[in-house]
Design an enzyme around this catalytic site. Sequence first.
Site: not given
Length: 177
Positions: A62, A91, A137, A139
């Site tokens: 993050r 998701e 792309e 992640e």
Amino acid sequence: MEKYNRVKRELVHKGTIINMYKDYIEVPNGNHVEWDFIGHNGAAAVIPITDDGKILLVKQWRNALDRFTIELPAGGLENVDEPMIECAARELEEETGYKSDDLEFLLSLRTTVAFCNERIDVFVARNLIKTHQHLDEDENIEIQEYDIDELLNMIRKGEMQDSKTVSAILAYKTFYL
């Protein structure tokens, strides 16, 4: 309650997942103030429950925190009209490599009510079926399995701070276990 009147909303910055605005508000006493407002299309999250009762979470980088976090699989709506449950199902498979036809609504939450309209609906997914991840792309996600007591301990120690994940885990414990 007395009325607050938004006189004008001005776009300050258009981003990829949020838009930032300056709101001009007339408050009940007649004064005029400026407030920041962040517009968000909404998101969905899911608590994936394995057949043996473990909870699958994702570990991912993050940028805002400059570190990895452990949190629920989640993501933004593709458009404002997308049903939350469809976003949650998408998701779940994209991030964990599991799908489920057994998603049940758990709760709806607002992440930062003072300046943002983001809404996240959280679902519980059971009867998981293994497929494969479909990562974006940017992640790089690691799947981790926990039992509820491990998660509660992580919350208590401050090791888990993501608001949607903390809220959802506590709600799941309260309403399901």
